[in-house]
Write a protein that holds these residues in place. Structure first.
Motif, short mmCIF file in Angstrom:
data_model
loop_
_atom_site.label_atom_id
_atom_site.label_comp_id
_atom_site.label_asym_id
_atom_site.label_seq_id
_atom_site.Cartn_x
_atom_site.Cartn_y
_atom_site.Cartn_z
N SER A 285 0.87 -1.17 0.00
CA SER A 285 0.00 0.00 0.00
C SER A 285 0.91 1.23 0.00
O SER A 285 1.82 1.31 0.82
CB SER A 285 -0.90 0.02 1.25
N PRO A 286 0.70 2.18 -0.89
CA PRO A 286 1.60 3.34 -0.95
C PRO A 286 1.63 4.11 0.37
O PRO A 286 0.63 4.16 1.09
CB PRO A 286 0.99 4.20 -2.06
N ASP A 287 2.77 4.69 0.66
CA ASP A 287 2.93 5.51 1.86
C ASP A 287 1.99 6.71 1.80
O ASP A 287 1.89 7.37 0.77
CB ASP A 287 4.38 5.99 1.97
N PRO A 288 1.27 7.02 2.89
CA PRO A 288 0.32 8.15 2.87
C PRO A 288 0.95 9.47 2.45
O PRO A 288 0.31 10.28 1.76
CB PRO A 288 -0.19 8.20 4.32
N TRP A 320 3.91 13.10 -13.66
CA TRP A 320 2.45 13.03 -13.57
C TRP A 320 1.98 11.58 -13.72
O TRP A 320 1.11 11.12 -12.99
CB TRP A 320 1.83 13.90 -14.66
N LYS A 321 2.60 10.84 -14.66
CA LYS A 321 2.25 9.43 -14.85
C LYS A 321 2.61 8.62 -13.60
O LYS A 321 1.84 7.74 -13.19
CB LYS A 321 2.98 8.86 -16.07
N GLN A 322 3.76 8.90 -13.00
CA GLN A 322 4.14 8.21 -11.77
C GLN A 322 3.14 8.50 -10.65
O GLN A 322 2.74 7.61 -9.90
CB GLN A 322 5.54 8.66 -11.34
N ALA A 323 2.75 9.77 -10.56
CA ALA A 323 1.79 10.17 -9.51
C ALA A 323 0.45 9.50 -9.72
O ALA A 323 -0.21 9.09 -8.76
CB ALA A 323 1.64 11.69 -9.50
N LYS A 324 0.03 9.36 -10.97
CA LYS A 324 -1.27 8.74 -11.25
C LYS A 324 -1.27 7.26 -10.85
O LYS A 324 -2.27 6.75 -10.34
CB LYS A 324 -1.63 8.87 -12.72
N VAL A 325 -0.14 6.55 -11.08
CA VAL A 325 -0.03 5.15 -10.65
C VAL A 325 -0.26 5.06 -9.15
O VAL A 325 -1.02 4.19 -8.66
CB VAL A 325 1.35 4.58 -11.02
N ILE A 326 0.36 5.95 -8.39
CA ILE A 326 0.26 5.90 -6.93
C ILE A 326 -1.15 6.24 -6.47
O ILE A 326 -1.73 5.55 -5.62
CB ILE A 326 1.29 6.87 -6.30
N VAL A 327 -1.74 7.29 -7.03
CA VAL A 327 -3.08 7.71 -6.59
C VAL A 327 -4.14 6.69 -7.00
O VAL A 327 -5.07 6.40 -6.23
CB VAL A 327 -3.41 9.11 -7.13
N ASP A 328 -4.03 6.14 -8.20
CA ASP A 328 -5.00 5.12 -8.63
C ASP A 328 -4.96 3.91 -7.70
O ASP A 328 -6.01 3.37 -7.33
CB ASP A 328 -4.71 4.69 -10.07
N PHE A 340 -6.90 2.33 5.44
CA PHE A 340 -6.14 3.10 4.47
C PHE A 340 -6.99 4.23 3.88
O PHE A 340 -6.44 5.25 3.46
CB PHE A 340 -5.57 2.19 3.39
N LYS A 341 -8.28 4.07 3.83
CA LYS A 341 -9.15 5.17 3.40
C LYS A 341 -8.94 6.39 4.29
O LYS A 341 -8.85 7.53 3.81
CB LYS A 341 -10.61 4.72 3.43
N LEU A 342 -8.85 6.16 5.59
CA LEU A 342 -8.61 7.25 6.53
C LEU A 342 -7.20 7.81 6.40
O LEU A 342 -7.00 9.03 6.42
CB LEU A 342 -8.86 6.77 7.97
N LEU A 343 -6.21 6.92 6.25
CA LEU A 343 -4.84 7.38 6.10
C LEU A 343 -4.63 8.22 4.84
O LEU A 343 -3.88 9.20 4.84
CB LEU A 343 -3.88 6.18 6.06
N TYR A 344 -5.30 7.83 3.77
CA TYR A 344 -5.15 8.53 2.51
C TYR A 344 -6.08 9.75 2.36
O TYR A 344 -5.97 10.52 1.42
CB TYR A 344 -5.42 7.59 1.32
N ASP A 345 -7.03 9.86 3.30
CA ASP A 345 -8.03 10.96 3.25
C ASP A 345 -8.77 10.94 1.91
O ASP A 345 -8.94 11.95 1.25
CB ASP A 345 -7.34 12.31 3.46
#
Length: 346
Positions: A285-288, A320-328, A340-345
């Motif tokens: 899971s990506p770091d918050p 931007w592509k790297q960021a989209k991988v993480i956010v998706d 993780f929903k809470l951690l990621y807001d």
């Protein structure tokens, strides 16, 4: 060689159409369960709430005398468990074993409509995928299944690594691949009895003069193979996974190996012990903080074009592509996991 126009045609009359896009799911860990042990099956209602994938294991670690009991135990657990959002997989026996054919035929007949993925061990070339692809299409047609069962290949022989690109492109039925380090080590003649992880003698030495103490830096035995597997999988739209880590007494080493695989592009790993479930959740899971920074990049570049400065660092279409991988990925995990929903807001 199959003509490209036939790649997505069903391989049997009445079989469901092959999958064109791999289903989007969170699969941070594939948790192995020995289905012939009744007390393990009894824990499933609680287990399915904490794991992304439950796999009924029929192959290695199941004694020969228990193979048939494991197959029937898997059918029982598939019929009698509400898996909710968790995926249901099984690892069948290798195709050159006396159990593989009955594993496939009996399981598809009994619970094919509930099964998401068959994990296929010791895949050596595209011919192994072609065989199970055709057989599954025939069984899906016979039992009138509405969706195809996917296949996940384990990369655990030298020949399989040599043919990894051909394996990845063998069928639209493929889900992904996992590294099988123990069998691969034996196939390569590697001098280790460890199941995954590093080895204290696989090191490089820092420069230094004769007679002075020189620092030793342990290296990753599996870096090359994971890199090849990830490239082959991602080029074909498949999912790469790290396999097992066998030392349950060393959670730090397990976490380190999982994290190396995650950074190289793997989406998850096998969990063989309950303690490894939380390790896999944490690692895959990506770091918050990374998620928060990635969201800032996407907010600053809504269409992904141009360049901006954020905290003194240039961001452009590549970042931007790297960021989209993480956010998706974060959004998928947030939809599956309240913590993780809470951690990621999100």
């Amino acid at each position: 060689m199959k003509l490209s126009r036939n790649f997505y045609r069903p391989l049997a009359l009445g079989a469901p159409a092959p999958i064109r896009e791999t289903p989007v799911r969170v699969e941070r860990m594939i948790h192995f369960v020995p289905p012939h042990i009744e007390k393990m099956r009894a824990k499933l209602p609680e287990l399915v709430r904490s794991v992304d994938v439950v796999l009924g294991n029929l192959e290695d670690a199941i004694p020969a005398d228990d193979k048939l009991a494991a197959r029937q135990g898997f059918i029982h657990m598939a019929r009698n468990t509400d898996f909710g959002a968790a995926g249901l997989w099984t690892r069948i026996n290798a195709l050159n074993s006396p159990w593989a054919l009955d594993d496939i035929v009996e399981i598809v007949a009994a619970v094919g409509d509930r099964l998401d993925v068959i994990m296929l061990p010791k895949v050596e070339g595209p011919w192994d995928i072609h065989y199970i692809d055709q057989l599954l299409a025939q069984l899906e047609a016979r039992h009138r299944l509405s969706r195809p069962i996917q296949v996940h290949a384990i990369l655990e022989t030298a020949e399989g690594v040599m043919n990894v690109e051909a394996i990845a492109g063998a069928s639209p039925r493929l889900h992904g691949m996992s590294l099988g380090p123990a069998d691969l080590a034996a196939s390569r003649g590697m001098k280790t009895t460890r199941v995954g992880g590093g080895h204290p003698d696989y090191v490089v030495l820092a420069d230094g003069s004769a007679g002075t103490e020189r620092h030793r830096f342990q290296q990753d035995l599996w870096h090359y193979t994971i890199g090849r597997m990830v490239d082959a999988c991602l080029a074909h739209g498949l999912k790469p996974f790290y396999g097992p880590f066998g030392d349950f007494s060393d959670p730090q080493a397990c976490e380190s190996q999982f994290r190396n695989a995650f950074l190289q592009g793997c989406l998850g790993a096998w969990s063989l012990h309950p303690t490894q479930i939380e390790i896999a959740k944490r690692v895959f899971s990506p770091d918050p903080q990374e998620v928060a920074f990635a969201r800032r990049i996407l907010d600053a570049m809504p269409d992904g074009s141009g360049a901006v400065m954020i905290d003194g660092k240039m961001q452009d279409d590549a970042t931007w592509k790297q960021a989209k991988v993480i956010v998706d990925l974060a959004r998928l995990i947030a939809a599956r996991d309240e913590k993780f929903k809470l951690l990621y807001d999100l």
